[in-house]
Motif scaffolding. Structure first.
Motif, PDB file in Angstrom:
ATOM      1  N   TYR A   1       0.991  -1.284   0.034  1.00 31.97           N
ATOM      2  CA  TYR A   1       0.328   0.295   0.318  1.00 31.97           C
ATOM      3  C   TYR A   1       1.223   1.215  -0.028  1.00 31.97           C
ATOM      4  CZ  TYR A   1      -3.954  -3.105   0.910  1.00 31.97           C
ATOM      5  OH  TYR A   1      -4.786  -4.540   0.663  1.00 31.97           O
ATOM      6  N   LEU A   2       2.294   1.255   0.280  1.00 35.84           N
ATOM      7  CA  LEU A   2       2.723   2.994   0.460  1.00 35.84           C
ATOM      8  C   LEU A   2       3.119   3.121  -1.077  1.00 35.84           C
ATOM      9  CD1 LEU A   2       4.635   4.108   2.460  1.00 35.84           C
ATOM     10  CD2 LEU A   2       6.524   3.192   1.981  1.00 35.84           C
ATOM     11  N   PRO A   3       3.081   3.217  -2.241  1.00 39.55           N
ATOM     12  CA  PRO A   3       3.180   3.136  -3.034  1.00 39.55           C
ATOM     13  C   PRO A   3       1.971   4.342  -3.378  1.00 39.55           C
ATOM     14  CG  PRO A   3       3.912   1.417  -3.442  1.00 39.55           C
ATOM     15  CD  PRO A   3       3.962   0.990  -2.145  1.00 39.55           C
ATOM     16  N   SER A   4       0.685   3.492  -2.952  1.00 38.09           N
ATOM     17  CA  SER A   4      -0.384   4.812  -3.152  1.00 38.09           C
ATOM     18  C   SER A   4      -0.476   5.976  -2.795  1.00 38.09           C
ATOM     19  CB  SER A   4      -1.677   3.028  -2.741  1.00 38.09           C
ATOM     20  OG  SER A   4      -1.678   2.370  -3.915  1.00 38.09           O
ATOM     21  N   PHE A   5       0.171   5.874  -0.937  1.00 40.96           N
ATOM     22  CA  PHE A   5       0.024   6.702  -0.155  1.00 40.96           C
ATOM     23  C   PHE A   5       1.000   7.857  -1.466  1.00 40.96           C
ATOM     24  CE2 PHE A   5      -2.016   3.835   2.279  1.00 40.96           C
ATOM     25  CZ  PHE A   5      -3.203   4.507   2.969  1.00 40.96           C
ATOM     26  N   LEU A   6       2.425   7.228  -1.517  1.00 37.19           N
ATOM     27  CA  LEU A   6       3.841   8.734  -1.629  1.00 37.19           C
ATOM     28  C   LEU A   6       3.615   8.608  -3.409  1.00 37.19           C
ATOM     29  CD1 LEU A   6       6.713   6.014  -0.673  1.00 37.19           C
ATOM     30  CD2 LEU A   6       5.539   7.978   0.304  1.00 37.19           C
ATOM     31  N   TYR A   7       2.571   8.281  -4.332  1.00 41.14           N
ATOM     32  CA  TYR A   7       3.031   8.855  -5.244  1.00 41.14           C
ATOM     33  C   TYR A   7       1.014   8.339  -6.184  1.00 41.14           C
ATOM     34  CZ  TYR A   7       7.749   8.307  -4.361  1.00 41.14           C
ATOM     35  OH  TYR A   7       8.614   8.699  -4.405  1.00 41.14           O
ATOM     36  N   PRO A   8       0.549   8.807  -5.254  1.00 40.52           N
ATOM     37  CA  PRO A   8      -1.082   8.276  -5.980  1.00 40.52           C
ATOM     38  C   PRO A   8      -1.438   8.863  -7.265  1.00 40.52           C
ATOM     39  CG  PRO A   8      -1.180  10.325  -4.185  1.00 40.52           C
ATOM     40  CD  PRO A   8       0.062   9.848  -4.357  1.00 40.52           C
ATOM     41  N   SER A   9      -0.527   9.985  -7.953  1.00 36.63           N
ATOM     42  CA  SER A   9      -1.128   9.707  -9.278  1.00 36.63           C
ATOM     43  C   SER A   9      -0.565   9.391 -10.044  1.00 36.63           C
ATOM     44  CB  SER A   9      -0.843  11.157 -10.004  1.00 36.63           C
ATOM     45  OG  SER A   9      -1.769  12.326  -8.874  1.00 36.63           O
ATOM     46  N   GLY A  10       0.581   8.459  -9.560  1.00 39.66           N
ATOM     47  CA  GLY A  10       1.267   7.199 -10.952  1.00 39.66           C
ATOM     48  C   GLY A  10       2.200   7.920 -10.892  1.00 39.66           C
ATOM     49  N   GLU A  11       3.438   9.207  -9.822  1.00 40.28           N
ATOM     50  CA  GLU A  11       4.033   9.641 -10.625  1.00 40.28           C
ATOM     51  C   GLU A  11       5.206   8.833 -10.223  1.00 40.28           C
ATOM     52  OE1 GLU A  11       1.412  11.951  -7.846  1.00 40.28           O
ATOM     53  OE2 GLU A  11       2.610  10.380  -7.934  1.00 40.28           O
ATOM     54  N   TRP A  12       5.757   8.242  -9.841  1.00 46.25           N
ATOM     55  CA  TRP A  12       6.892   6.996 -10.113  1.00 46.25           C
ATOM     56  C   TRP A  12       6.747   5.507  -9.088  1.00 46.25           C
ATOM     57  CZ3 TRP A  12      11.782   9.052 -10.782  1.00 46.25           C
ATOM     58  CH2 TRP A  12      11.672  10.189 -10.985  1.00 46.25           C
ATOM     59  N   THR A  13       7.570   4.458  -9.901  1.00 52.90           N
ATOM     60  CA  THR A  13       6.939   3.447  -9.639  1.00 52.90           C
ATOM     61  C   THR A  13       7.857   2.781  -8.907  1.00 52.90           C
ATOM     62  OG1 THR A  13       5.831   2.787 -12.250  1.00 52.90           O
ATOM     63  CG2 THR A  13       6.910   0.770 -10.707  1.00 52.90           C
ATOM     64  N   ILE A  14       7.796   1.882  -7.563  1.00 56.02           N
ATOM     65  CA  ILE A  14       8.358   1.759  -6.800  1.00 56.02           C
ATOM     66  C   ILE A  14       8.892   0.620  -7.254  1.00 56.02           C
ATOM     67  CG2 ILE A  14       9.257   0.999  -4.965  1.00 56.02           C
ATOM     68  CD1 ILE A  14       7.684   3.024  -3.647  1.00 56.02           C
ATOM     69  N   VAL A  15      10.375   0.018  -7.482  1.00 55.13           N
ATOM     70  CA  VAL A  15      10.541  -1.263  -8.467  1.00 55.13           C
ATOM     71  C   VAL A  15      11.861  -2.369  -7.521  1.00 55.13           C
ATOM     72  CG1 VAL A  15      10.486  -0.156 -11.201  1.00 55.13           C
ATOM     73  CG2 VAL A  15      12.437  -0.109  -9.779  1.00 55.13           C
ATOM     74  N   GLU A  16      12.233  -1.294  -6.448  1.00 54.43           N
ATOM     75  CA  GLU A  16      13.514  -2.668  -5.147  1.00 54.43           C
ATOM     76  C   GLU A  16      12.616  -1.870  -4.133  1.00 54.43           C
ATOM     77  OE1 GLU A  16      15.380  -4.634  -6.487  1.00 54.43           O
ATOM     78  OE2 GLU A  16      16.127  -3.932  -8.758  1.00 54.43           O
ATOM     79  N   TRP A  17      11.939  -3.196  -3.881  1.00 52.67           N
ATOM     80  CA  TRP A  17      12.462  -3.483  -1.911  1.00 52.67           C
ATOM     81  C   TRP A  17      13.167  -3.610  -1.254  1.00 52.67           C
ATOM     82  CZ3 TRP A  17       8.489   0.209  -0.043  1.00 52.67           C
ATOM     83  CH2 TRP A  17       7.102   0.094  -1.599  1.00 52.67           C
ATOM     84  N   GLY A  18      13.937  -3.292   0.054  1.00 54.94           N
ATOM     85  CA  GLY A  18      14.706  -3.660   0.776  1.00 54.94           C
ATOM     86  C   GLY A  18      14.236  -3.582   1.965  1.00 54.94           C
ATOM     87  N   ILE A  19      15.049  -3.935   3.069  1.00 56.48           N
ATOM     88  CA  ILE A  19      14.705  -4.318   4.992  1.00 56.48           C
ATOM     89  C   ILE A  19      15.868  -4.570   5.403  1.00 56.48           C
ATOM     90  CG2 ILE A  19      14.213  -6.952   4.317  1.00 56.48           C
ATOM     91  CD1 ILE A  19      12.201  -6.595   6.951  1.00 56.48           C
ATOM     92  N   CYS A  20      16.178  -3.471   6.199  1.00 55.52           N
ATOM     93  CA  CYS A  20      17.421  -3.668   7.432  1.00 55.52           C
ATOM     94  C   CYS A  20      16.534  -3.832   8.971  1.00 55.52           C
ATOM     95  CB  CYS A  20      17.964  -1.941   6.756  1.00 55.52           C
ATOM     96  SG  CYS A  20      19.222  -2.391   8.473  1.00 55.52           S
ATOM     97  N   GLY A  21      17.109  -4.622  10.075  1.00 53.76           N
ATOM     98  CA  GLY A  21      16.239  -4.108  11.207  1.00 53.76           C
ATOM     99  C   GLY A  21      17.958  -4.676  12.410  1.00 53.76           C
ATOM    100  N   MET A  22      17.320  -4.534  13.277  1.00 54.52           N
ATOM    101  CA  MET A  22      18.198  -4.518  14.349  1.00 54.52           C
ATOM    102  C   MET A  22      17.870  -5.730  15.148  1.00 54.52           C
ATOM    103  SD  MET A  22      20.979  -1.962  16.687  1.00 54.52           S
ATOM    104  CE  MET A  22      19.953  -1.593  17.679  1.00 54.52           C
ATOM    105  N   SER A  23      18.183  -6.401  16.215  1.00 55.96           N
ATOM    106  CA  SER A  23      18.078  -7.017  17.272  1.00 55.96           C
ATOM    107  C   SER A  23      16.327  -7.601  17.025  1.00 55.96           C
ATOM    108  CB  SER A  23      17.794  -6.217  18.620  1.00 55.96           C
ATOM    109  OG  SER A  23      17.468  -7.142  19.911  1.00 55.96           O
ATOM    110  N   LEU A  24      15.207  -6.688  17.703  1.00 55.19           N
ATOM    111  CA  LEU A  24      14.004  -7.715  17.537  1.00 55.19           C
ATOM    112  C   LEU A  24      13.629  -6.922  16.623  1.00 55.19           C
ATOM    113  CD1 LEU A  24      11.859  -9.119  18.973  1.00 55.19           C
ATOM    114  CD2 LEU A  24      11.106  -7.851  19.836  1.00 55.19           C
ATOM    115  N   GLY A  25      14.428  -6.233  15.522  1.00 56.69           N
ATOM    116  CA  GLY A  25      14.195  -5.891  14.009  1.00 56.69           C
ATOM    117  C   GLY A  25      15.442  -6.833  13.032  1.00 56.69           C
ATOM    118  N   GLY A  26      16.080  -7.323  13.697  1.00 53.52           N
ATOM    119  CA  GLY A  26      16.819  -7.893  13.189  1.00 53.52           C
ATOM    120  C   GLY A  26      16.197  -9.375  12.613  1.00 53.52           C
ATOM    121  N   HIS A  27      15.738  -9.727  13.701  1.00 53.85           N
ATOM    122  CA  HIS A  27      14.975 -11.869  13.493  1.00 53.85           C
ATOM    123  C   HIS A  27      14.294 -11.020  12.166  1.00 53.85           C
ATOM    124  CE1 HIS A  27      17.737 -12.436  16.744  1.00 53.85           C
ATOM    125  NE2 HIS A  27      16.541 -11.476  17.718  1.00 53.85           N
ATOM    126  N   PRO A  28      12.543 -10.180  12.195  1.00 56.30           N
ATOM    127  CA  PRO A  28      11.320 -10.401  11.549  1.00 56.30           C
ATOM    128  C   PRO A  28      12.304 -10.122  10.047  1.00 56.30           C
ATOM    129  CG  PRO A  28      11.701  -8.964  13.444  1.00 56.30           C
ATOM    130  CD  PRO A  28      12.819  -9.436  13.115  1.00 56.30           C
TER     131      PRO A  28
END
Length: 209
Positions: A43-70
């Protein structure tokens, strides 16, 4: 909200959480952080670019400790994630929590480690998946992963992750980089932050972004 759900096992009754093994995994997994990541990707693309100004083509994740496990869990479940940086996290929940139970003097059995939780973990946890395979059956295949851990970490010991990380196969199109920081405990050091920044920069450069 029961604040004790954030606590671990303890000999001090005021700080003890008998359901620690269940609580920490549900926070990470099914109703917790890993599913939230997929929700955001949906859902984030719809909030960030409601008019389709940009397309998000790559996704990444980084987390530490209780964010590192997930981070490990999300990488294993969400195919749209192409990069992951788990910091002082562990991909093998059984090894991690069994060692913690032993050091806490807690039996690694019901009711502290319910049979139903054990069954779920045995079919869903990253360490139970085909992470050594050199084909599409491996959910990590083709992904770019930077593992950052502290060699002196007592809370999430590197030994709980080592077998998985050593055997992890990402293929020719993927990247596996491992940094076990000398002298570092359960912390994200300045060196780790630098490694993470460089890894993301390389990823963005390779993606032409």
């Amino acid at each position: 909200v029961d604040w004790k759900r954030n606590l671990a096992w303890s000999k001090n009754p005021a700080k003890n959480n008998d359901q620690h093994a269940v609580d920490i995994y549900t926070i990470q997994s099914t109703s917790g952080t890993a599913e939230d990541v997929s929700f955001l990707i949906d859902y984030l693309p719809s909030f960030l670019y409601p008019s389709g100004e940009w397309t998000i083509v790559e996704w990444g994740i980084c987390g530490m400790s209780l964010g590192g496990h997930p981070t490990w869990i999300a990488l294993s479940r969400e195919p749209r994630l192409t990069l992951g940086i788990p910091i002082i996290g562990c991909p093998d929940y059984t090894k991690l929590i069994s060692q913690r139970a032993q050091s806490s003097g807690i039996p690694f059995s019901p009711p502290y480690f319910p049979a139903s939780l054990k069954t779920y973990i045995e079919t869903h946890d990253p360490a139970q998946l085909a992470y050594r395979a050199k084909d599409a059956s491996n959910p990590f295949f083709g992904k770019k992963i930077l593992v950052l851990s502290g060699k002196e970490d007592k809370l999430v010991p590197w030994v709980a992750s080592a077998e998985f990380v050593d055997g992890l196969e990402v293929g020719e199109g993927g990247v596996k980089r491992v940094v076990v920081a000398e002298g570092a405990g359960h912390e994200c050091t300045s060196g780790m932050r630098k490694e993470a920044g460089l890894f993301v920069r390389e990823w963005l450069s390779g993606a032409g972004l």
